[in-house]
Design a protein around this motif. Structure first.
Motif, PDB file in Angstrom:
ATOM      1  N   ILE A 184       0.772  -1.231  -0.016  1.00  0.00           N
ATOM      2  CA  ILE A 184       0.011  -0.039   0.162  1.00  0.00           C
ATOM      3  C   ILE A 184       0.846   1.158   0.032  1.00  0.00           C
ATOM      4  O   ILE A 184       0.477   2.176  -0.505  1.00  0.00           O
ATOM      5  N   LYS A 185       1.790   1.288   0.799  1.00  0.00           N
ATOM      6  CA  LYS A 185       2.848   2.344   0.970  1.00  0.00           C
ATOM      7  C   LYS A 185       3.394   2.664  -0.402  1.00  0.00           C
ATOM      8  O   LYS A 185       3.875   3.995  -0.629  1.00  0.00           O
ATOM      9  N   LYS A 186       3.699   1.861  -1.356  1.00  0.00           N
ATOM     10  CA  LYS A 186       4.282   2.082  -2.783  1.00  0.00           C
ATOM     11  C   LYS A 186       3.702   3.378  -3.619  1.00  0.00           C
ATOM     12  O   LYS A 186       4.358   4.275  -3.804  1.00  0.00           O
ATOM     13  N   ASP A 187       2.226   3.501  -3.225  1.00  0.00           N
ATOM     14  CA  ASP A 187       1.583   4.658  -4.091  1.00  0.00           C
ATOM     15  C   ASP A 187       0.792   5.759  -3.069  1.00  0.00           C
ATOM     16  O   ASP A 187       0.399   6.502  -3.822  1.00  0.00           O
ATOM     17  N   LEU A 188       0.981   5.229  -1.891  1.00  0.00           N
ATOM     18  CA  LEU A 188       0.163   6.502  -0.926  1.00  0.00           C
ATOM     19  C   LEU A 188       0.607   7.765  -0.858  1.00  0.00           C
ATOM     20  O   LEU A 188       1.980   7.794  -0.710  1.00  0.00           O
ATOM     21  N   LYS A 189      -0.125   8.673  -0.911  1.00  0.00           N
ATOM     22  CA  LYS A 189       0.086  10.047  -0.876  1.00  0.00           C
ATOM     23  C   LYS A 189      -0.034  10.628   0.477  1.00  0.00           C
ATOM     24  O   LYS A 189      -0.036  11.779   0.630  1.00  0.00           O
ATOM     25  N   ASN A 190      -0.662   9.972   1.503  1.00  0.00           N
ATOM     26  CA  ASN A 190      -0.968  10.501   2.674  1.00  0.00           C
ATOM     27  C   ASN A 190      -0.570   9.335   3.791  1.00  0.00           C
ATOM     28  O   ASN A 190      -0.271   8.243   3.329  1.00  0.00           O
ATOM     29  N   PRO A 191      -0.609   9.695   5.041  1.00  0.00           N
ATOM     30  CA  PRO A 191      -0.111   8.681   6.096  1.00  0.00           C
ATOM     31  C   PRO A 191      -1.036   7.298   6.165  1.00  0.00           C
ATOM     32  O   PRO A 191      -2.251   7.670   6.203  1.00  0.00           O
ATOM     33  N   LEU A 192      -0.442   6.505   6.402  1.00  0.00           N
ATOM     34  CA  LEU A 192      -1.285   5.167   6.648  1.00  0.00           C
ATOM     35  C   LEU A 192      -1.499   4.968   8.240  1.00  0.00           C
ATOM     36  O   LEU A 192      -0.700   4.928   8.880  1.00  0.00           O
ATOM     37  N   CYS A 193      -2.975   4.561   8.457  1.00  0.00           N
ATOM     38  CA  CYS A 193      -3.226   4.334   9.710  1.00  0.00           C
ATOM     39  C   CYS A 193      -3.624   2.725   9.737  1.00  0.00           C
ATOM     40  O   CYS A 193      -4.032   2.143   8.842  1.00  0.00           O
ATOM     41  N   VAL A 194      -3.431   2.195  10.952  1.00  0.00           N
ATOM     42  CA  VAL A 194      -3.824   0.739  10.976  1.00  0.00           C
ATOM     43  C   VAL A 194      -4.491   0.426  12.271  1.00  0.00           C
ATOM     44  O   VAL A 194      -4.150   1.017  13.375  1.00  0.00           O
ATOM     45  N   HIS A 195      -5.565  -0.438  12.115  1.00  0.00           N
ATOM     46  CA  HIS A 195      -6.343  -0.641  13.215  1.00  0.00           C
ATOM     47  C   HIS A 195      -6.469  -2.085  13.449  1.00  0.00           C
ATOM     48  O   HIS A 195      -7.220  -2.869  12.459  1.00  0.00           O
ATOM     49  N   CYS A 196      -6.274  -2.706  14.361  1.00  0.00           N
ATOM     50  CA  CYS A 196      -6.119  -4.214  14.502  1.00  0.00           C
ATOM     51  C   CYS A 196      -6.829  -4.860  15.406  1.00  0.00           C
ATOM     52  O   CYS A 196      -6.880  -4.567  16.652  1.00  0.00           O
ATOM     53  N   HIS A 197      -7.424  -5.825  15.074  1.00  0.00           N
ATOM     54  CA  HIS A 197      -8.463  -6.739  16.204  1.00  0.00           C
ATOM     55  C   HIS A 197      -7.634  -8.050  16.494  1.00  0.00           C
ATOM     56  O   HIS A 197      -6.820  -8.312  15.772  1.00  0.00           O
ATOM     57  N   ASN A 198      -7.997  -8.366  17.625  1.00  0.00           N
ATOM     58  CA  ASN A 198      -7.003  -9.675  18.176  1.00  0.00           C
ATOM     59  C   ASN A 198      -7.632 -11.032  18.114  1.00  0.00           C
ATOM     60  O   ASN A 198      -7.293 -11.987  18.882  1.00  0.00           O
ATOM     61  N   ASP A 199      -8.568 -11.337  17.025  1.00  0.00           N
ATOM     62  CA  ASP A 199      -9.204 -12.702  17.075  1.00  0.00           C
ATOM     63  C   ASP A 199      -8.076 -13.914  17.016  1.00  0.00           C
ATOM     64  O   ASP A 199      -8.468 -14.986  17.434  1.00  0.00           O
ATOM     65  N   LEU A 200      -6.936 -13.468  16.388  1.00  0.00           N
ATOM     66  CA  LEU A 200      -6.013 -14.628  16.457  1.00  0.00           C
ATOM     67  C   LEU A 200      -4.722 -14.642  17.366  1.00  0.00           C
ATOM     68  O   LEU A 200      -3.990 -15.051  17.581  1.00  0.00           O
ATOM     69  N   GLY A 201      -5.040 -13.427  18.125  1.00  0.00           N
ATOM     70  CA  GLY A 201      -4.117 -12.982  19.191  1.00  0.00           C
ATOM     71  C   GLY A 201      -2.710 -12.107  18.736  1.00  0.00           C
ATOM     72  O   GLY A 201      -1.741 -12.153  19.424  1.00  0.00           O
ATOM     73  N   PHE A 202      -2.922 -11.492  17.439  1.00  0.00           N
ATOM     74  CA  PHE A 202      -1.861 -10.915  16.664  1.00  0.00           C
ATOM     75  C   PHE A 202      -2.047  -9.409  16.760  1.00  0.00           C
ATOM     76  O   PHE A 202      -1.260  -8.908  16.005  1.00  0.00           O
ATOM     77  N   ALA A 203      -2.943  -9.076  17.463  1.00  0.00           N
ATOM     78  CA  ALA A 203      -3.308  -7.473  17.135  1.00  0.00           C
ATOM     79  C   ALA A 203      -1.990  -6.460  17.462  1.00  0.00           C
ATOM     80  O   ALA A 203      -1.663  -5.733  16.864  1.00  0.00           O
ATOM     81  N   SER A 204      -1.577  -6.693  18.713  1.00  0.00           N
ATOM     82  CA  SER A 204      -0.299  -5.957  19.168  1.00  0.00           C
ATOM     83  C   SER A 204       1.008  -6.187  18.183  1.00  0.00           C
ATOM     84  O   SER A 204       1.521  -5.398  17.712  1.00  0.00           O
ATOM     85  N   ALA A 205       1.102  -7.500  17.627  1.00  0.00           N
ATOM     86  CA  ALA A 205       2.252  -7.925  16.882  1.00  0.00           C
ATOM     87  C   ALA A 205       1.794  -7.219  15.426  1.00  0.00           C
ATOM     88  O   ALA A 205       3.033  -6.848  14.969  1.00  0.00           O
ATOM     89  N   ASN A 206       0.649  -7.383  14.997  1.00  0.00           N
ATOM     90  CA  ASN A 206       0.368  -6.870  13.781  1.00  0.00           C
ATOM     91  C   ASN A 206       0.550  -5.230  13.781  1.00  0.00           C
ATOM     92  O   ASN A 206       1.007  -4.377  12.847  1.00  0.00           O
ATOM     93  N   THR A 207       0.188  -4.649  15.031  1.00  0.00           N
ATOM     94  CA  THR A 207       0.317  -3.182  14.972  1.00  0.00           C
ATOM     95  C   THR A 207       1.542  -2.718  14.749  1.00  0.00           C
ATOM     96  O   THR A 207       1.997  -1.722  14.248  1.00  0.00           O
TER      97      THR A 207
END
Length: 375
Positions: A184-207
């Motif tokens: 996504i960052k290759k072509d993005l013209k503004n800052p990217l936000c990430v919002h992660c849920h924890n259904d697999l226990g990876f939310a903090s790691a993914n963030t």
């Protein structure tokens, strides 16, 4: 490790309140907002004003606190939601719509193009009325990447301050997150936000992984509360950023106190083994561990408990060794002979194996009993 620029948007007051059974009062939300601001959190998502009149009043009350943190709220692609955000006086509005084909088909009964047109028209309306906008893709993790890029590109062209990627059902792994953020960052013209849920226990790691791949705004909740299995945990993400990203502008010494505040207000108990703020996060029982910790805490503590406003605690149990017991006895002001120490240790192990908690009072009883029998 290279340091990457980031900011935190904490969503405890909005997504955290979507935890089943949780509802914060206005005063509770203000207390939490104050604590988040004191820590140095850049953006606080105060709520979803279209939910109720009371919710709208609460968001206004938080705005009127005039905290150093910017205040954000959530809005659907509906003009009345944008008007509500304007009326609240927030600094940022997160306009969201579901972008996966599954959600578009089941929830909206429209085409991709129809949904995007509606979203862009609401983005135009918000920008024209002076709002800073986070253009947010719900269920982005199951969205066609080409459509996602188109949405972000057109959103940026129409004035969106941020593009936002939500792993709404928590289906991603850290490797998947790294790859998609890089793409996504290759072509993005503004800052990217990430919002992660924890259904697999990876939310903090993914963030955290997303931050290393180039995401700028990271969404968290205190204690990781939120819908279903919760969201990325503020305390886990901040400590990871301190230890691995050299991010040192947040006051981590307030994390334990904030965790207890949210635990009290939400009624959601923190697991004893929860990283950073759990009751057992800095508790040690193993004799081998305690013997090493006495010499150097870094042997079994990656970061000092004082960094997050906590304290190290040595416990007694079936795994306790002689060195650990001697240290605890000395700390408590007891002087025991070698024979007495051995007898106390045997009694502690026997009690622990019988599932008896070794409280300070029970330890005092064992010591008194041992000394009495020796005299």
């Amino acid at each position: 490790m290279k340091s990457f620029p980031i900011e935190i948007c904490d969503v405890t007051l909005r997504d955290g309140e979507q935890t089943p059974g949780v509802s914060f009062t206005c005063k509770e939300k203000q207390d939490i907002a104050q604590s988040l601001s004191d820590i140095g959190i850049e953006i606080i998502e105060a709520g979803f004003p279209s939910v109720s009149t009371e919710e709208k009043k609460t968001i206004k009350a938080i705005v009127e606190m005039e905290l150093p943190s910017r205040i954000c709220c959530l809005a659907r692609c509906v003009q009345s939601d944008i008007d509500a955000a304007l009326d609240c006086g927030v600094d940022l509005v997160s306009i969201f719509f579901a972008t996966s084909d599954l959600h578009i088909r089941v929830k909206y009964h429209k085409t991709r193009e129809q949904m995007l047109d509606t979203a862009l028209s609401m983005l135009d309306y918000a920008v024209d009325h002076g709002l800073s906008v986070r253009f947010s893709a719900e269920d982005a993790s199951r969205t066609d990447i080409g459509f996602l890029k188109q949405m972000y590109r057109e959103g940026a062209e129409r004035g969106a301050a941020y593009s936002s990627f939500a792993d709404t059902i928590g289906c991603m792994t850290p490797i998947m997150m790294y790859d998609v953020v890089r793409e996504i960052k290759k072509d993005l013209k503004n800052p990217l936000c990430v919002h992660c849920h924890n259904d697999l226990g990876f939310a903090s790691a993914n963030t955290f992984t997303a931050s290393q791949a180039g995401a700028f705004q990271l969404h968290t909740t205190v204690n990781g509360i939120g819908e279903r299995c919760g969201n990325a945990s503020l305390e886990e993400v901040l400590v990871a950023l301190r230890m691995h990203n050299k991010t040192d502008r947040y006051d981590l010494t307030e994390l334990t106190k904030l965790s207890k505040l949210v635990e009290q207000y939400s009624g959601v108990l923190v697991a004893k083994t929860k990283p950073v703020v759990g009751e057992h996060a800095f508790v040690h029982e193993s004799g081998i561990h305690i013997a090493a910790l006495i010499k150097d805490p870094q042997t079994y503590e990656y970061y000092p408990p004082e960094m997050v406003g906590a304290k190290q605690k040595l416990m007694l149990g079936k795994h306790t060794g002689r060195k650990g017991l001697e240290h605890i006895l000395t700390t408590l002001g007891y002087t025991c002979s070698n024979e007495q120490t051995d007898e106390i240790l045997e009694k502690i192990k026997a009690a622990a194996e019988a599932k008896q908690s070794i409280t300070a009072e029970y330890l005092s009883e064992i010591i008194a009993e041992t000394r009495s029998s020796a005299s």
